[in-house]
Design a protein around this motif. Structure first.
Motif, PDB file in Angstrom:
ATOM      1  N   MET A 118      30.249  -1.434  15.071  1.00  9.77           N
ATOM      2  CA  MET A 118      29.742  -2.780  14.862  1.00  9.77           C
ATOM      3  C   MET A 118      30.078  -3.253  13.453  1.00  9.77           C
ATOM      4  N   ALA A 119      30.325  -4.543  13.320  1.00  5.29           N
ATOM      5  CA  ALA A 119      30.602  -5.126  12.005  1.00  5.29           C
ATOM      6  C   ALA A 119      29.348  -5.024  11.136  1.00  5.29           C
ATOM      7  N   ASN A 120      29.552  -4.930   9.844  1.00  5.70           N
ATOM      8  CA  ASN A 120      28.428  -4.855   8.923  1.00  5.70           C
ATOM      9  C   ASN A 120      27.954  -6.222   8.470  1.00  5.70           C
ATOM     10  N   ILE A 168      26.782 -16.883  10.041  1.00  8.28           N
ATOM     11  CA  ILE A 168      25.831 -17.811  10.643  1.00  8.28           C
ATOM     12  C   ILE A 168      25.726 -19.037   9.742  1.00  8.28           C
ATOM     13  N   ASN A 169      25.937 -20.208  10.323  1.00  8.82           N
ATOM     14  CA  ASN A 169      25.873 -21.474   9.572  1.00  8.82           C
ATOM     15  C   ASN A 169      26.766 -21.418   8.324  1.00  8.82           C
ATOM     16  N   ASP A 170      27.963 -20.864   8.512  1.00  5.75           N
ATOM     17  CA  ASP A 170      28.975 -20.762   7.456  1.00  5.75           C
ATOM     18  C   ASP A 170      28.575 -19.862   6.286  1.00  5.75           C
ATOM     19  N   LYS A 171      27.587 -18.992   6.501  1.00  6.84           N
ATOM     20  CA  LYS A 171      27.190 -18.012   5.492  1.00  6.84           C
ATOM     21  C   LYS A 171      27.334 -16.627   6.103  1.00  6.84           C
ATOM     22  N   THR A 172      27.680 -15.671   5.278  1.00  2.00           N
ATOM     23  CA  THR A 172      27.839 -14.298   5.744  1.00  2.00           C
ATOM     24  C   THR A 172      26.587 -13.493   5.407  1.00  2.00           C
ATOM     25  N   PHE A 173      26.110 -12.744   6.402  1.00  2.00           N
ATOM     26  CA  PHE A 173      24.903 -11.940   6.245  1.00  2.00           C
ATOM     27  C   PHE A 173      25.189 -10.485   6.592  1.00  2.00           C
ATOM     28  N   GLU A 174      24.531  -9.592   5.880  1.00  2.93           N
ATOM     29  CA  GLU A 174      24.606  -8.163   6.171  1.00  2.93           C
ATOM     30  C   GLU A 174      23.818  -7.868   7.445  1.00  2.93           C
ATOM     31  N   ILE A 175      24.370  -6.967   8.247  1.00  6.61           N
ATOM     32  CA  ILE A 175      23.700  -6.526   9.468  1.00  6.61           C
ATOM     33  C   ILE A 175      23.106  -5.146   9.201  1.00  6.61           C
TER      34      ILE A 175
END
Length: 155
Positions: free
Chosen positions: A1-3, A7-14
């Motif tokens: 899975m990607a880390n 979302i809404n043009d922002k990158t978030f850590e998973i």
């Protein structure tokens, strides 16, 4: 899975289990509470978001299935809450309790992006999966038609 996830043009850590539904990541981790929990089975539409521009039910989408996808929530539809559909919802007094409205707007936005001049039947068909317990369906259709009319004038 990607880390990470966009979302809404922002990158978030998973940093959640792979099977966590997107809805709970949005609400619990990001505090994007515009997307609502309704049925938990993808049947009512309250949790509708856009995945690569298409209306999808976030309560049944595992976070692990979204790597490389662009996700838009009601918070990302318009930075200032002034998307034409949001304005039309207010102009047509659509919300009553308001619970389902974010999902309704997201579904309508997806419809109008693929079909800017929908017929009544096409609106009914596209919006069929979004339940409004207050029964504001006629006002919803009127709001969608008003935006479609405005879009047609721009062409």
């Amino acid at each position: 899975m990607a880390n990470t996830i966009k979302i809404n043009d922002k990158t978030f850590e998973i940093d959640v289990p792979d099977d966590m539904p997107l809805l709970w990541f949005l609400r619990d981790r990001l505090e994007y509470t515009g997307t609502k929990f309704g049925c938990g089975a993808g049947l009512c539409g309250a949790c509708t978001v856009h995945i690569d521009g298409l209306a999808m039910r976030s309560c049944v989408l595992p976070i692990s299935s979204l790597a490389g996808k662009s996700i838009t929530t009601i918070e990302g539809l318009s930075e200032n809450g002034d998307h034409p559909l949001q304005k039309a919802w207010l102009d047509n007094n659509v919300p009553q309790c308001g619970y389902c409205q974010a999902g309704q707007i997201m579904n309508a936005a997806s419809l109008l992006s693929s079909n800017p001049k929908p017929s009544d039947e096409e609106i009914d068909s596209a919006m069929q999966g979004n339940i409004c317990r207050c029964g504001t369906y006629q006002r919803i259709k009127k709001a969608i038609k008003s935006v479609a009319y405005d879009l047609a004038k721009e062409v």
